[in-house]
Design a protein around this motif. Sequence first.
Motif, short mmCIF file in Angstrom:
data_model
loop_
_atom_site.label_atom_id
_atom_site.label_comp_id
_atom_site.label_asym_id
_atom_site.label_seq_id
_atom_site.Cartn_x
_atom_site.Cartn_y
_atom_site.Cartn_z
N ALA A 1 -1.50 0.82 7.65
CA ALA A 1 -1.79 0.94 6.22
C ALA A 1 -0.96 -0.05 5.41
CB ALA A 1 -1.53 2.36 5.76
N VAL A 2 0.33 -0.13 5.69
CA VAL A 2 1.18 -1.00 4.88
C VAL A 2 0.96 -2.47 5.23
CG1 VAL A 2 3.19 -0.93 6.43
CG2 VAL A 2 3.52 -1.33 4.00
N SER A 3 0.75 -2.79 6.50
CA SER A 3 0.53 -4.19 6.87
C SER A 3 -0.81 -4.68 6.34
CB SER A 3 0.61 -4.35 8.38
OG SER A 3 -0.36 -3.56 9.04
N ALA B 1 -9.47 -8.38 1.51
CA ALA B 1 -9.31 -7.09 2.18
C ALA B 1 -9.65 -7.21 3.66
CB ALA B 1 -10.19 -6.04 1.51
N LEU B 2 -10.60 -8.08 4.00
CA LEU B 2 -10.97 -8.27 5.41
C LEU B 2 -9.79 -8.80 6.21
CD1 LEU B 2 -13.01 -8.36 7.71
CD2 LEU B 2 -13.73 -10.63 6.89
N ALA C 1 -3.65 -4.52 -4.45
CA ALA C 1 -4.30 -5.42 -3.50
C ALA C 1 -5.81 -5.30 -3.61
CB ALA C 1 -3.85 -5.07 -2.07
N PRO C 2 -6.56 -6.34 -3.23
CA PRO C 2 -8.03 -6.24 -3.19
C PRO C 2 -8.46 -5.12 -2.26
CG PRO C 2 -7.32 -8.53 -2.98
CD PRO C 2 -6.08 -7.69 -2.88
N ARG C 3 -9.49 -4.39 -2.68
CA ARG C 3 -9.95 -3.23 -1.92
C ARG C 3 -11.22 -3.56 -1.14
NH1 ARG C 3 -10.15 2.05 -5.56
NH2 ARG C 3 -10.71 2.85 -3.49
N LEU C 4 -11.47 -2.76 -0.12
CA LEU C 4 -12.69 -2.91 0.66
C LEU C 4 -13.90 -2.47 -0.18
CD1 LEU C 4 -11.43 -1.42 4.03
CD2 LEU C 4 -12.13 -3.80 3.67
N SER D 1 -5.27 2.56 2.89
CA SER D 1 -4.62 1.83 1.80
C SER D 1 -5.56 0.91 1.04
CB SER D 1 -3.44 1.01 2.36
OG SER D 1 -3.88 0.08 3.32
N LEU D 2 -6.67 0.51 1.67
CA LEU D 2 -7.56 -0.46 1.04
C LEU D 2 -8.87 0.13 0.52
CD1 LEU D 2 -7.11 -3.49 3.45
CD2 LEU D 2 -6.03 -3.11 1.23
#
Length: 309
Positions: free
Chosen positions: A55-57, A68-69, A124-127, A214-215
């Motif tokens: 999740a964090v990485s 996100a990819l 961060a950018p999300r999926l 996380s994403l």
Amino acid sequence: MADPVDLGLWAVPLAILGGAIRVSTPFLFVSLGECLTERSGRINLGLEGTLILGAVSGYAMSYHSGSALVGVLCAALVGGIFGMLHGWLCSFKGVNDIAIGISMMILGMGLAFYFGKAYIQPTAPRLPAIPFGGWSDIPQLRAALQVNVLFLLGGALAVFLAWMLKNTRVGLTIRVVGDSTDAARALAIRPNRVRLWATSAGGALAGIGGAYLSLYYPGSWNEGISSGQGLMAVALVIFARWNPINCFWAALLFGGAGALGPALQSVGITEGYYLFYAAPYVLTLGILIATSSTERAVTGAPGELSITK
């Protein structure tokens, strides 16, 4: 945007459906990874740490790369390396895989909490999600049918793993190693190497499950993001009888249990609704109790697993 429609009690199953799809995805990836690992004859209790580390990485790499990819791929890589470390440690004579798993869980959580402090605030950018409910005029239904591509990938992966284990040489090798180390050695198969790669692959899948947390859902990084899903996946695999297809349905069941509290809240049931957030943990406990007898617990279990000895 259309105004919300009062669906009455129909809002509860609708919310559970949407919640099951969203909440089940990490369960699905972690359970598939654990299923693959256990079919090779090893239990990995460290997947909770792998999930959080993924999740964090994934979140950190998504933030720095803007993709996100890339974050998902990084989470899979980190999970695979962490799983490989677990497999390597377990290859030494006299080492207990359960004790190593607990140690790896603590290590993974510690590393994630230490390196993740810098990513609690950044976004961060999300999926993305696929809007399968676009045909409907009901906003709640459209929201429930927002399906992330990782859920679809997990379903396809469950079918592929079931086929692979049954119909390919790689799958047969994994099953032989999981059922009998002596038989594997008689066939010139190196059990430690097979378990090493199976554990690494299982860790990579758990890392993808962490990246989803996380994403996409809940879609941010914090230290309590996993809520024990890595450990519950072990019970889920037992419940699924080490069958990848059953892991898919069991993950949906766990996901639906996790969505029960928010679903009741959506129709105005607020008194004591926090108790329903414990539904996945109660379900886990119930499964462990139901499978605690010697005869039922080992049904379908690989012969080299610790619980069969």
